[in-house]
Design an enzyme around this catalytic site. Structure first.
Site, short mmCIF file in Angstrom:
data_model
loop_
_atom_site.label_atom_id
_atom_site.label_comp_id
_atom_site.label_asym_id
_atom_site.label_seq_id
_atom_site.Cartn_x
_atom_site.Cartn_y
_atom_site.Cartn_z
N LYS A 16 -18.94 4.75 8.71
CA LYS A 16 -19.79 3.79 9.34
C LYS A 16 -19.07 3.05 10.35
O LYS A 16 -18.94 1.95 9.93
CB LYS A 16 -20.73 3.31 8.35
N ASP A 76 -17.63 2.07 4.60
CA ASP A 76 -18.73 1.38 5.07
C ASP A 76 -18.21 0.07 5.85
O ASP A 76 -17.61 0.07 7.10
CB ASP A 76 -19.72 1.20 4.06
N PHE A 79 -28.48 4.22 5.09
CA PHE A 79 -27.97 4.47 4.01
C PHE A 79 -28.49 6.06 3.59
O PHE A 79 -29.48 6.38 3.76
CB PHE A 79 -28.88 3.87 2.82
#
Ligand code: IMP
Ligand code: MG
Length: 179
Positions: free
Chosen positions: A134, A106, A155
């Protein structure tokens, strides 16, 4: 569209099991090309990567060592993840090819810290494999060697990934429905 509820939140189907398996096979192929013959040490990051790893190794049948680490991190007041400890690393990394197996990257902070720690243990090379990435959330500037799939900054749960401890045990991946 299929939806699930995890704790208080609704999620809708995002990646089907079949699509995930194709992605896993693809990552396995890339790792195999680089690592076969090097007797690599794979370090699976618990808890999230357990399902990805279980499938990944079914497609990589060459001599290797497989071990597990559990990263202990906390979210500070400024949403900074700090990796406090590396639990369970009892292997000698000196002169070895090490591949970290992660579920998702992330901000990249967790893996950034981990990578530096492992390099200090004198591994010959440290590579990172992640099922999901991501890019819009990534704050670091290191290379991620093996990426299964790039996804938007939403998410998700399922296939090892959790929301507050739940939702890991789905074969598919679900995306949060913002309300
Ligand atoms: P980082 O921001 O790259 O340091 O990631 C921190 C941790 O947050 C990862 O190891 C994941 O386990 C978790 N994480 C990041 N994005 C998600 C998500 O969409 N669902 C569930 N867990 C996530
Ligand atoms: Mg994780």
């Amino acid at each position: 569209m299929k939806t699930i509820k995890v704790h208080d939140k609704e999620f809708s189907l995002y990646l089907r099991s079949e699509e995930i398996q194709e992605t896993v096979k693809n990552v396995a192929e890339q790792i195999k090309n680089d690592m076969e013959g090097k007797n690599p040490l794979f370090l699976i990051v618990l808890n999230g990567a357990f399902m990805f790893a279980a499938d990944l190794f079914k497609y990589m049948n060459f001599p290797c060592d497989i071990s597990f680490v559990k990263l202990s991190s906390y979210i500070g007041t400024k949403t900074t993840s700090v990796v406090r400890e590396l639990i369970g690393l009892d292997e000698v990394l000196h002169d070895r090819s090490v591949v970290i197996i992660e579920d998702i990257i992330d901000t990249g902070i967790t893996m950034g810290v981990t990578r530096e720690k492992l390099k200090k243990l004198e591994a010959e090379e440290v590579k990172i494999a992640t099922l999901l990435f991501k890019p819009d959330a990534f704050k670091m500037n290191y290379e991620i060697d093996y990426v299964g799939m790039k996804i938007p900054n939403d998410f998700i749960v399922g296939y090892g990934l959790d929301y507050d401890g739940h939702g890991r045990n789905f074969p598919d991946i679900y995306k949060i429905i913002e309300s």
